[in-house]
Design an enzyme around this catalytic site. Sequence first.
Site, PDB file in Angstrom:
ATOM      1  N   ASP A 190       0.646  -1.121  -0.242  1.00  0.00           N
ATOM      2  CA  ASP A 190       0.113   0.048   0.047  1.00  0.00           C
ATOM      3  C   ASP A 190       0.763   1.283  -0.122  1.00  0.00           C
ATOM      4  O   ASP A 190       1.601   1.646   1.027  1.00  0.00           O
ATOM      5  CB  ASP A 190      -0.834   0.065   1.184  1.00  0.00           C
ATOM      6  CG  ASP A 190      -2.065   1.138   1.293  1.00  0.00           C
ATOM      7  OD1 ASP A 190      -1.887   1.860   0.094  1.00  0.00           O
ATOM      8  OD2 ASP A 190      -2.649   1.329   2.341  1.00  0.00           O
ATOM      9  N   ASP A 243      -7.766   2.759  -4.386  1.00  0.00           N
ATOM     10  CA  ASP A 243      -8.412   2.894  -2.884  1.00  0.00           C
ATOM     11  C   ASP A 243      -9.070   4.541  -3.023  1.00  0.00           C
ATOM     12  O   ASP A 243     -10.093   4.535  -3.255  1.00  0.00           O
ATOM     13  CB  ASP A 243      -7.408   2.688  -1.888  1.00  0.00           C
ATOM     14  CG  ASP A 243      -7.876   3.077  -0.605  1.00  0.00           C
ATOM     15  OD1 ASP A 243      -8.994   3.222  -0.504  1.00  0.00           O
ATOM     16  OD2 ASP A 243      -7.079   2.938   0.239  1.00  0.00           O
TER      17      ASP A 243
END
Length: 367
Positions: A190, A243
């Site tokens: 991430d 995201d």
Amino acid sequence: MKITAIRFAKLNVPLITPFKTAIRSVEHITDLVVIIETDSGVLGYGAAPSTPVITGDTHGSIYFAINNVIGPQIIGMDIEDLNTICHKIQSAMVANNSAKAALEIAIYDLWGKLYQLPLYKLLGGGKNQLRTDVTISVDHIDKMLADANLAISQGFDILKIKIGTDIENDIARVWAIYQDIAKRATLRLDVNQGWTAKQTVYAIQKLEHMGVELELIEQPVKSKDIDGLRYISERITTPLMADESAFSPLQVIELIRSEAADIINIKLMKCAGLSQAIKIADLAELHNIPCMIGCMLEGSISVAAAAHLASAKASSISLIDLDGPALGKYDPVQGGVNFDFAHITLSQGPGLGIESITGLQELTWPF
């Protein structure tokens, strides 16, 4: 069961270790709790964190939006009119997604209590057992290795590695962790918008050439850089997940149309609640796009709602990233969803199944 009042409280839980990403560092899980009262005496619980650098919402703005704008429009409405209530919440004002999410979570909790069923069963059924990954915060390599090994010793077998501070250091971090734990856990990356598109292609191609196998890479570029996501997707083999680029159903449609992402990360605080999350999951399933259910740094009230959704929508939500409550030193919520490291168990209690909450601090404005 009619809505009679809405009140607010705060929960503060210290973290076991600071939560560090490319854009912030946090030491506590701090939620604004929304409590809906009804004429039957039954209470509904929702909650939201303050995430100004991600959603633009603070606890002050969440309180004001619900107390002064959205809340008054649903007072007196009957919980059985779920869709009408959610439409009122969504249309009451633009943005303010975390406020809408917290309010909707409390509404859905009451909906489950009205029909005396756990929320996941009302949403379509599913299993009451889930397995989540755990976040490894960005830090120096030795600390990240220690955190990764601790997580594995606790039973986690999927690690979400936070990077995005410096490209060469990030590559070194991933390589060191992969060499140490590759045979013991799956890795997700991430980047939290910390790289450019060209940096991402450089880093992932280099890691792929080194033999690093990753389950996915999440949001490496800025949220509005859809062209950048598409550029990356065309040049790497590692699946790419959106995201911060995937807040609303409309944004998800654009991502799918542009072929800019392989996976969509659904978060209740981003998309403004369960009603919108359901739309995103259904849209993704129609296009054979897998989804992750994720969370901000949230406690077990709002994460419980996400877990119920994941169970009910397992055909489209195949990846679970609901480790928020497991990162805290304790869980103040009794009953409801049990967060036991990697294992998540949904209770059979009605709604979210919450029985009591310790440490609630009642709030009034100003605070």
